[in-house]
Design a protein around this motif. Structure first.
Motif, PDB file in Angstrom:
ATOM      1  N   ALA A 106       0.866  -1.185   0.000  1.00  0.00           N
ATOM      2  CA  ALA A 106       0.000   0.000   0.000  1.00  0.00           C
ATOM      3  C   ALA A 106       0.898   1.228   0.000  1.00  0.00           C
ATOM      4  O   ALA A 106       1.534   1.536   1.012  1.00  0.00           O
ATOM      5  CB  ALA A 106      -0.922  -0.005   1.216  1.00  0.00           C
ATOM      6  N   ILE A 107       0.965   1.916  -1.120  1.00  0.00           N
ATOM      7  CA  ILE A 107       1.954   2.980  -1.315  1.00  0.00           C
ATOM      8  C   ILE A 107       1.305   4.348  -1.223  1.00  0.00           C
ATOM      9  O   ILE A 107       0.396   4.680  -1.984  1.00  0.00           O
ATOM     10  CB  ILE A 107       2.648   2.839  -2.685  1.00  0.00           C
ATOM     11  CG1 ILE A 107       3.356   1.481  -2.785  1.00  0.00           C
ATOM     12  CG2 ILE A 107       3.638   3.976  -2.911  1.00  0.00           C
ATOM     13  CD1 ILE A 107       3.939   1.202  -4.156  1.00  0.00           C
ATOM     14  N   GLU A 108       1.773   5.124  -0.269  1.00  0.00           N
ATOM     15  CA  GLU A 108       1.511   6.561  -0.211  1.00  0.00           C
ATOM     16  C   GLU A 108       2.838   7.274  -0.437  1.00  0.00           C
ATOM     17  O   GLU A 108       3.901   6.761  -0.086  1.00  0.00           O
ATOM     18  CB  GLU A 108       0.945   6.976   1.150  1.00  0.00           C
ATOM     19  CG  GLU A 108      -0.416   6.418   1.481  1.00  0.00           C
ATOM     20  CD  GLU A 108      -1.558   7.140   0.774  1.00  0.00           C
ATOM     21  OE1 GLU A 108      -1.302   8.173   0.120  1.00  0.00           O
ATOM     22  OE2 GLU A 108      -2.705   6.666   0.886  1.00  0.00           O
ATOM     23  N   GLY A 109       2.791   8.454  -1.010  1.00  0.00           N
ATOM     24  CA  GLY A 109       4.003   9.248  -1.188  1.00  0.00           C
ATOM     25  C   GLY A 109       4.895   8.700  -2.269  1.00  0.00           C
ATOM     26  O   GLY A 109       4.840   9.126  -3.424  1.00  0.00           O
ATOM     27  N   ALA A 114      -5.622   4.623  -5.575  1.00  0.00           N
ATOM     28  CA  ALA A 114      -6.491   5.143  -4.529  1.00  0.00           C
ATOM     29  C   ALA A 114      -6.408   6.663  -4.476  1.00  0.00           C
ATOM     30  O   ALA A 114      -5.388   7.255  -4.860  1.00  0.00           O
ATOM     31  CB  ALA A 114      -6.070   4.566  -3.174  1.00  0.00           C
ATOM     32  N   PRO A 115      -7.444   7.322  -3.980  1.00  0.00           N
ATOM     33  CA  PRO A 115      -7.309   8.752  -3.695  1.00  0.00           C
ATOM     34  C   PRO A 115      -6.169   8.961  -2.701  1.00  0.00           C
ATOM     35  O   PRO A 115      -5.906   8.096  -1.860  1.00  0.00           O
ATOM     36  CB  PRO A 115      -8.665   9.119  -3.075  1.00  0.00           C
ATOM     37  CG  PRO A 115      -9.607   8.066  -3.556  1.00  0.00           C
ATOM     38  CD  PRO A 115      -8.789   6.806  -3.658  1.00  0.00           C
ATOM     39  N   PRO A 116      -5.461  10.083  -2.771  1.00  0.00           N
ATOM     40  CA  PRO A 116      -4.371  10.339  -1.826  1.00  0.00           C
ATOM     41  C   PRO A 116      -4.833  10.154  -0.380  1.00  0.00           C
ATOM     42  O   PRO A 116      -5.907  10.620   0.008  1.00  0.00           O
ATOM     43  CB  PRO A 116      -3.996  11.787  -2.122  1.00  0.00           C
ATOM     44  CG  PRO A 116      -4.340  11.966  -3.570  1.00  0.00           C
ATOM     45  CD  PRO A 116      -5.583  11.162  -3.779  1.00  0.00           C
ATOM     46  N   GLY A 148      14.026   8.219 -12.911  1.00  0.00           N
ATOM     47  CA  GLY A 148      12.957   9.191 -12.708  1.00  0.00           C
ATOM     48  C   GLY A 148      11.832   8.652 -11.843  1.00  0.00           C
ATOM     49  O   GLY A 148      11.735   7.452 -11.557  1.00  0.00           O
ATOM     50  N   ARG A 149      10.972   9.559 -11.410  1.00  0.00           N
ATOM     51  CA  ARG A 149       9.796   9.196 -10.630  1.00  0.00           C
ATOM     52  C   ARG A 149       8.651   8.847 -11.589  1.00  0.00           C
ATOM     53  O   ARG A 149       8.218   9.686 -12.371  1.00  0.00           O
ATOM     54  CB  ARG A 149       9.381  10.343  -9.715  1.00  0.00           C
ATOM     55  CG  ARG A 149      10.418  10.663  -8.643  1.00  0.00           C
ATOM     56  CD  ARG A 149       9.925  11.793  -7.737  1.00  0.00           C
ATOM     57  NE  ARG A 149      10.861  12.040  -6.653  1.00  0.00           N
ATOM     58  CZ  ARG A 149      10.659  12.908  -5.657  1.00  0.00           C
ATOM     59  NH1 ARG A 149       9.520  13.626  -5.632  1.00  0.00           N
ATOM     60  NH2 ARG A 149      11.553  13.064  -4.709  1.00  0.00           N
ATOM     61  N   ILE A 150       8.173   7.618 -11.510  1.00  0.00           N
ATOM     62  CA  ILE A 150       7.115   7.161 -12.403  1.00  0.00           C
ATOM     63  C   ILE A 150       5.792   7.227 -11.634  1.00  0.00           C
ATOM     64  O   ILE A 150       5.618   6.548 -10.619  1.00  0.00           O
ATOM     65  CB  ILE A 150       7.370   5.728 -12.891  1.00  0.00           C
ATOM     66  CG1 ILE A 150       8.800   5.598 -13.449  1.00  0.00           C
ATOM     67  CG2 ILE A 150       6.332   5.341 -13.927  1.00  0.00           C
ATOM     68  CD1 ILE A 150       9.115   6.521 -14.604  1.00  0.00           C
ATOM     69  N   PRO A 151       4.849   8.039 -12.090  1.00  0.00           N
ATOM     70  CA  PRO A 151       3.585   8.192 -11.359  1.00  0.00           C
ATOM     71  C   PRO A 151       2.798   6.890 -11.268  1.00  0.00           C
ATOM     72  O   PRO A 151       2.851   6.041 -12.162  1.00  0.00           O
ATOM     73  CB  PRO A 151       2.822   9.238 -12.188  1.00  0.00           C
ATOM     74  CG  PRO A 151       3.865   9.940 -12.990  1.00  0.00           C
ATOM     75  CD  PRO A 151       4.918   8.907 -13.274  1.00  0.00           C
ATOM     76  N   ALA A 152       2.057   6.769 -10.187  1.00  0.00           N
ATOM     77  CA  ALA A 152       1.271   5.555  -9.957  1.00  0.00           C
ATOM     78  C   ALA A 152       0.301   5.285 -11.102  1.00  0.00           C
ATOM     79  O   ALA A 152       0.112   4.130 -11.494  1.00  0.00           O
ATOM     80  CB  ALA A 152       0.518   5.667  -8.638  1.00  0.00           C
ATOM     81  N   GLN A 153      -0.310   6.336 -11.631  1.00  0.00           N
ATOM     82  CA  GLN A 153      -1.292   6.121 -12.683  1.00  0.00           C
ATOM     83  C   GLN A 153      -0.643   5.528 -13.924  1.00  0.00           C
ATOM     84  O   GLN A 153      -1.222   4.661 -14.585  1.00  0.00           O
ATOM     85  CB  GLN A 153      -2.001   7.424 -13.036  1.00  0.00           C
ATOM     86  CG  GLN A 153      -3.139   7.240 -14.039  1.00  0.00           C
ATOM     87  CD  GLN A 153      -4.209   6.285 -13.545  1.00  0.00           C
ATOM     88  OE1 GLN A 153      -4.831   6.506 -12.500  1.00  0.00           O
ATOM     89  NE2 GLN A 153      -4.433   5.180 -14.271  1.00  0.00           N
ATOM     90  N   ALA A 203      -1.513   5.327  -3.994  1.00  0.00           N
ATOM     91  CA  ALA A 203      -2.233   6.594  -4.041  1.00  0.00           C
ATOM     92  C   ALA A 203      -1.973   7.282  -5.374  1.00  0.00           C
ATOM     93  O   ALA A 203      -0.888   7.159  -5.959  1.00  0.00           O
ATOM     94  CB  ALA A 203      -1.788   7.486  -2.889  1.00  0.00           C
ATOM     95  N   GLY A 204      -2.951   8.030  -5.837  1.00  0.00           N
ATOM     96  CA  GLY A 204      -2.850   8.659  -7.146  1.00  0.00           C
ATOM     97  C   GLY A 204      -1.720   9.651  -7.278  1.00  0.00           C
ATOM     98  O   GLY A 204      -1.248   9.914  -8.391  1.00  0.00           O
ATOM     99  N   ASP A 205      -1.260  10.208  -6.165  1.00  0.00           N
ATOM    100  CA  ASP A 205      -0.154  11.172  -6.223  1.00  0.00           C
ATOM    101  C   ASP A 205       1.177  10.546  -5.830  1.00  0.00           C
ATOM    102  O   ASP A 205       2.158  11.255  -5.604  1.00  0.00           O
ATOM    103  CB  ASP A 205      -0.442  12.381  -5.322  1.00  0.00           C
ATOM    104  CG  ASP A 205      -0.640  11.995  -3.849  1.00  0.00           C
ATOM    105  OD1 ASP A 205      -0.714  10.770  -3.552  1.00  0.00           O
ATOM    106  OD2 ASP A 205      -0.731  12.909  -3.014  1.00  0.00           O
TER     107      ASP A 205
END
Length: 279
Positions: free
Chosen positions: A113-116, A193-195, A176-181, A135-137
């Motif tokens: 479960a990833i946040e941040g 998930a929503p942030p 690089g940082r690859i966005p969750a989406q 999370a989406g962000d």
């Protein structure tokens, strides 16, 4: 939520708490963005062993405290490794690799479960999980190259199992940082998930998994593990043996009866497999 005694001590490197059928393991070093350490490794290993041995647990969620999954290795600590003999440096890396192996061989599903963000070896640990909720962000980053280092924790193997080679190369070579989406679009992330709600969504996924047969899930995970490495005929043989064993199980008897009677199956509540690994 059912507390798990000493493991809920807020100063412990890894916190444990049971939410219904799911054991949540929380990497708890927020001042370091939940960087990894020998104490964290020990806590994750102990939590996975507890989950495997406990019939009341159907699956595991791994998260980081206070809104960040895991920053990977502590660069201040890594900077001291050059002074160590090569063999000792390798031994330190092996501690991470043992955690990754245990996640990948856990007999019950493991959900990250990833946040941040999940960076470096933190991304390696997330990619070792069977399912990922992000999370989406949030983002994943394999940024070793930016520190003059190379991936560890099985990152290269996990990337090539999950992604086209060119995209895996981009992640590892550019860092690089690859966005969750984007990762969800590529099939690496299962749920976005929503942030702030990755844990909630992961627990929903855990509750859904808990309605199934834990024994069958463990066997399926083992088959998925071997499929990338075996020849087609060898994988057919593994499937044949696994299916033959499953057909004689109590879970299969209940599942088939439920299907024929048009009702929901009543599998044993989170029964622990008879082995500590799905291998």
């Amino acid at each position: 939520m059912t507390d798990m005694t000493a493991e809920t001590n807020q100063t412990a490197p890894v916190l444990r708490a049971q939410h219904g059928p799911t054991l949540v393991l929380t990497i708890n070093a927020p001042k370091l963005r939940n960087a990894l350490s020998p104490e964290v490794y020990d806590g994750v290993l102990a939590g996975l062993a507890h989950a495997a041995a406990t019939p009341g647990i159907a699956n595991v969620v791994l998260e980081g405290a206070q809104g960040f999954f895991c920053a990977g290795g502590d660069l201040n600590a890594l900077a001291t490794r050059a002074a160590l003999p090569l063999e000792e440096r390798a031994e330190r890396i092996e501690m991470l690799h043992e955690v990754v192996r245990r996640i990948r061989s856990a007999p019950k599903p493991v959900i990250a479960a990833i946040e941040g963000g999940a960076a470096g070896a933190g991304a390696s640990i997330a990619l070792a999980a069977d399912l990922i909720v992000a999370a989406g962000d949030s983002y994943l980053s394999i940024a070793y190259v930016k520190a003059g280092l190379v991936p560890d924790g099985g990152a290269t193997a996990s990337l090539l199992r999950a992604l086209p080679p060119q995209f895996a190369a981009e992640m590892a070579l550019l860092g690089g940082r690859i966005p969750a989406q984007r990762l969800a679009d590529l099939g690496v992330v299962n749920r976005v998930a929503p942030p702030g709600e990755a844990l909630r969504l992961a627990l929903q996924l855990g509750a859904e998994l808990a309605q199934g047969s834990v024994a069958a899930q463990s066997a399926i995970l083992g088959l998925l593990d071997s499929a990338a490495d075996l020849s087609f005929d060898d994988q057919l043989e593994r499937e044949k043996q696994a299916m033959a064993a499953a057909l004689g199980s109590a879970d299969a008897a209940e599942g088939i009866a439920a299907f024929r009677e048009r009702r929901q199956p009543d599998f044993p509540q989170y029964a622990a497999p008879g082995v500590s690994s799905r291998k």
